[in-house]
Design a protein around this motif. Structure first.
Motif, PDB file in Angstrom:
ATOM      1  N   MET A   1       0.846  -1.200   0.000  1.00 31.87           N
ATOM      2  CA  MET A   1       0.000   0.000   0.000  1.00 31.87           C
ATOM      3  C   MET A   1       0.878   1.245   0.000  1.00 31.87           C
ATOM      4  SD  MET A   1      -2.846   1.224   2.817  1.00 31.87           S
ATOM      5  CE  MET A   1      -3.849  -0.229   2.544  1.00 31.87           C
ATOM      6  N   LEU A   2       0.498   2.223  -0.827  1.00 30.06           N
ATOM      7  CA  LEU A   2       1.232   3.474  -0.868  1.00 30.06           C
ATOM      8  C   LEU A   2       0.894   4.313   0.365  1.00 30.06           C
ATOM      9  CD1 LEU A   2       0.823   4.426  -4.612  1.00 30.06           C
ATOM     10  CD2 LEU A   2       2.755   3.308  -3.517  1.00 30.06           C
ATOM     11  N   PRO A   3       1.797   5.222   0.786  1.00 25.17           N
ATOM     12  CA  PRO A   3       1.520   6.031   1.973  1.00 25.17           C
ATOM     13  C   PRO A   3       0.325   6.946   1.778  1.00 25.17           C
ATOM     14  CG  PRO A   3       3.451   6.835   0.798  1.00 25.17           C
ATOM     15  CD  PRO A   3       3.102   5.521   0.182  1.00 25.17           C
ATOM     16  N   VAL A   4      -0.374   7.216   2.879  1.00 27.99           N
ATOM     17  CA  VAL A   4      -1.534   8.106   2.827  1.00 27.99           C
ATOM     18  C   VAL A   4      -1.072   9.544   2.629  1.00 27.99           C
ATOM     19  CG1 VAL A   4      -3.543   8.934   4.081  1.00 27.99           C
ATOM     20  CG2 VAL A   4      -2.816   6.553   4.329  1.00 27.99           C
ATOM     21  N   MET A   5      -1.672  10.220   1.655  1.00 27.33           N
ATOM     22  CA  MET A   5      -1.339  11.613   1.399  1.00 27.33           C
ATOM     23  C   MET A   5      -2.276  12.520   2.209  1.00 27.33           C
ATOM     24  SD  MET A   5       0.956  10.786  -0.812  1.00 27.33           S
ATOM     25  CE  MET A   5       1.317   9.367  -1.855  1.00 27.33           C
ATOM     26  N   TYR A   6      -1.901  13.779   2.318  1.00 23.53           N
ATOM     27  CA  TYR A   6      -2.733  14.820   2.919  1.00 23.53           C
ATOM     28  C   TYR A   6      -2.966  14.620   4.412  1.00 23.53           C
ATOM     29  CZ  TYR A   6      -3.718  15.868  -1.977  1.00 23.53           C
ATOM     30  OH  TYR A   6      -3.594  16.171  -3.303  1.00 23.53           O
ATOM     31  N   ALA A   7      -2.133  13.827   5.096  1.00 25.78           N
ATOM     32  CA  ALA A   7      -2.331  13.640   6.527  1.00 25.78           C
ATOM     33  C   ALA A   7      -2.191  14.962   7.281  1.00 25.78           C
ATOM     34  CB  ALA A   7      -1.351  12.605   7.072  1.00 25.78           C
ATOM     35  N   ARG A   8      -1.159  15.744   6.959  1.00 20.65           N
ATOM     36  CA  ARG A   8      -0.947  17.010   7.654  1.00 20.65           C
ATOM     37  C   ARG A   8      -1.771  18.140   7.037  1.00 20.65           C
ATOM     38  NH1 ARG A   8       3.572  18.062  10.640  1.00 20.65           N
ATOM     39  NH2 ARG A   8       2.451  19.997  11.096  1.00 20.65           N
ATOM     40  N   SER A   9      -1.959  18.112   5.741  1.00 19.68           N
ATOM     41  CA  SER A   9      -2.586  19.257   5.065  1.00 19.68           C
ATOM     42  C   SER A   9      -4.102  19.157   4.976  1.00 19.68           C
ATOM     43  CB  SER A   9      -2.012  19.413   3.653  1.00 19.68           C
ATOM     44  OG  SER A   9      -2.366  18.305   2.839  1.00 19.68           O
ATOM     45  N   ALA A  10      -4.699  18.089   5.499  1.00 17.17           N
ATOM     46  CA  ALA A  10      -6.149  17.915   5.365  1.00 17.17           C
ATOM     47  C   ALA A  10      -6.922  19.111   5.905  1.00 17.17           C
ATOM     48  CB  ALA A  10      -6.587  16.634   6.068  1.00 17.17           C
ATOM     49  N   LEU A  11      -6.470  19.649   7.045  1.00 17.77           N
ATOM     50  CA  LEU A  11      -7.170  20.779   7.661  1.00 17.77           C
ATOM     51  C   LEU A  11      -7.073  22.042   6.817  1.00 17.77           C
ATOM     52  CD1 LEU A  11      -6.215  20.325  11.424  1.00 17.77           C
ATOM     53  CD2 LEU A  11      -8.407  19.824  10.337  1.00 17.77           C
ATOM     54  N   PHE A  12      -6.069  22.094   5.941  1.00 20.56           N
ATOM     55  CA  PHE A  12      -5.853  23.293   5.136  1.00 20.56           C
ATOM     56  C   PHE A  12      -6.222  23.075   3.656  1.00 20.56           C
ATOM     57  CE2 PHE A  12      -2.303  22.812   8.264  1.00 20.56           C
ATOM     58  CZ  PHE A  12      -2.835  23.639   9.231  1.00 20.56           C
ATOM     59  N   TYR A  13      -6.668  21.873   3.342  1.00 16.83           N
ATOM     60  CA  TYR A  13      -6.916  21.504   1.941  1.00 16.83           C
ATOM     61  C   TYR A  13      -7.912  22.452   1.278  1.00 16.83           C
ATOM     62  CZ  TYR A  13      -7.953  18.471  -2.075  1.00 16.83           C
ATOM     63  OH  TYR A  13      -8.125  17.964  -3.345  1.00 16.83           O
ATOM     64  N   ASP A  14      -8.995  22.769   1.976  1.00 18.30           N
ATOM     65  CA  ASP A  14     -10.022  23.609   1.362  1.00 18.30           C
ATOM     66  C   ASP A  14      -9.548  25.040   1.171  1.00 18.30           C
ATOM     67  OD1 ASP A  14     -11.752  21.459   1.194  1.00 18.30           O
ATOM     68  OD2 ASP A  14     -12.578  21.814   3.187  1.00 18.30           O
ATOM     69  N   ALA A  15      -8.640  25.498   2.004  1.00 17.18           N
ATOM     70  CA  ALA A  15      -8.051  26.818   1.779  1.00 17.18           C
ATOM     71  C   ALA A  15      -7.100  26.777   0.587  1.00 17.18           C
ATOM     72  CB  ALA A  15      -7.316  27.289   3.030  1.00 17.18           C
ATOM     73  N   ILE A  16      -6.316  25.705   0.484  1.00 16.04           N
ATOM     74  CA  ILE A  16      -5.357  25.573  -0.612  1.00 16.04           C
ATOM     75  C   ILE A  16      -6.071  25.529  -1.954  1.00 16.04           C
ATOM     76  CG2 ILE A  16      -3.690  23.981  -1.658  1.00 16.04           C
ATOM     77  CD1 ILE A  16      -2.802  23.271   1.209  1.00 16.04           C
ATOM     78  N   TYR A  17      -7.187  24.800  -2.002  1.00 14.58           N
ATOM     79  CA  TYR A  17      -7.929  24.658  -3.258  1.00 14.58           C
ATOM     80  C   TYR A  17      -9.227  25.457  -3.230  1.00 14.58           C
ATOM     81  CZ  TYR A  17      -4.582  21.010  -4.281  1.00 14.58           C
ATOM     82  OH  TYR A  17      -3.413  20.325  -4.519  1.00 14.58           O
ATOM     83  N   GLY A  18      -9.195  26.611  -2.577  1.00 15.86           N
ATOM     84  CA  GLY A  18     -10.387  27.432  -2.447  1.00 15.86           C
ATOM     85  C   GLY A  18     -10.944  27.939  -3.754  1.00 15.86           C
ATOM     86  N   SER A  19     -10.111  28.010  -4.789  1.00 15.60           N
ATOM     87  CA  SER A  19     -10.590  28.518  -6.081  1.00 15.60           C
ATOM     88  C   SER A  19     -11.168  27.420  -6.969  1.00 15.60           C
ATOM     89  CB  SER A  19      -9.442  29.209  -6.826  1.00 15.60           C
ATOM     90  OG  SER A  19      -8.405  28.280  -7.117  1.00 15.60           O
ATOM     91  N   LYS A  20     -11.115  26.170  -6.525  1.00 18.69           N
ATOM     92  CA  LYS A  20     -11.627  25.076  -7.348  1.00 18.69           C
ATOM     93  C   LYS A  20     -13.142  25.211  -7.494  1.00 18.69           C
ATOM     94  CE  LYS A  20     -11.347  20.104  -8.095  1.00 18.69           C
ATOM     95  NZ  LYS A  20     -10.934  20.315  -9.508  1.00 18.69           N
ATOM     96  N   GLU A  21     -13.624  25.078  -8.715  1.00 20.94           N
ATOM     97  CA  GLU A  21     -15.036  25.324  -9.018  1.00 20.94           C
ATOM     98  C   GLU A  21     -15.843  24.027  -8.909  1.00 20.94           C
ATOM     99  OE1 GLU A  21     -15.033  27.255 -12.808  1.00 20.94           O
ATOM    100  OE2 GLU A  21     -14.259  29.137 -11.978  1.00 20.94           O
ATOM    101  N   TYR A  22     -16.052  23.586  -7.679  1.00 14.52           N
ATOM    102  CA  TYR A  22     -16.759  22.323  -7.443  1.00 14.52           C
ATOM    103  C   TYR A  22     -18.175  22.334  -8.020  1.00 14.52           C
ATOM    104  CZ  TYR A  22     -13.105  20.713  -4.229  1.00 14.52           C
ATOM    105  OH  TYR A  22     -11.917  20.283  -3.673  1.00 14.52           O
TER     106      TYR A  22
END
Length: 238
Positions: A1-22
């Motif tokens: 299994m590959l390592p889990v990504m975004y463990a530290r940045s999960a809390l900031f993910y929505d700020a980082i990708y705030g411009s994404k047009e969901y």
């Protein structure tokens, strides 16, 4: 299994990708699903992350989500309360039920890492499709597009949070690797520094189409898709 990504940045993910047009992307996803399977009303989002697409689609479908990151699922649980969320690997998950539509978006399929795991992930998604159901996968970059040594930067300047994220792209075999250096400033924690290693498989169109075919799906590829990285739409025959 590959390592889990975004463990530290999960809390900031929505700020980082705030411009994404969901919302706009959800409109396009909905249009493709309904064109392929009119009346579809159940949807599983694989590698759902913090639930941006789930939130935009949950008023149109009975949704569920799957992700490997417990940290991202914790954020998603607050965002899409009432939507069932499951922690599992995209290559081996088994929810014991089928859906009209399955999605895997924002290049998350790249985290499969290898062609063998790509095949396993597509097969797992296919097993969760109803006959006539539709699978939509947004790919990562193809090998010839990846730029070794590319410098990337992202900055967030909001009243309550400041983020700088820098990376230099490298290649390890068929993996695109980004060692992402984060500086995050908040009033509560001060300035934090952490590094996340993201390694994504560089799959060709032929390899991806072969994975759909091996899973018994009829797939087509379009080169642009939602954000310019392409899109695969696959149907499970009735």
């Amino acid at each position: 299994m590959l390592p889990v990504m975004y463990a530290r940045s999960a809390l900031f993910y929505d700020a980082i990708y705030g411009s994404k047009e969901y919302a706009a992307e959800a409109d396009e996803i909905d249009r493709r699903i309904q064109a392929a399977r009119p009346g579809a009303n159940t949807l599983l989002d694989v590698a759902c992350g913090t639930g941006g697409h789930l939130r935009a689609l949950s008023d149109r479908y009975r949704c569920e989500g799957v992700d490997l990151s417990s940290e991202q699922l914790a954020v998603a649980a607050e965002r899409v309360a009432g939507v069932p969320l499951h922690q599992a690997d995209m290559t081996s998950f088994d929810l014991g039920r089928r859906f009209d539509a399955v999605t895997c978006l924002f290049s998350a399929i790249g985290y499969a890492g290898t062609v063998e795991r790509l095949d396993a992930a597509i097969a797992a998604m296919a097993r969760h499709l109803e006959p006539g159901g539709v699978l939509i996968v947004e790919p990562w970059l193809e090998p010839q597009v990846w730029q070794d040594g590319h410098l990337s930067s992202l900055f967030v300047d909001q009243p309550d949070i400041k983020i700088a994220r820098l990376a230099v792209s490298t290649t390890e075999g068929r993996l695109a690797v980004m060692e992402m250096e984060h500086l995050v400033a908040t009033r509560e924690a001060g300035v934090e520094h952490f590094v996340e290693r993201h390694a994504l498989g560089l799959f060709t169109v032929d390899e991806q189409l072969a994975a759909f075919a091996a899973a018994g799906l009829e797939a087509r590829h379009e080169s642009t898709g939602l954000i310019g990285r392409g899109l695969y739409t696959a149907i499970r025959p009735r």
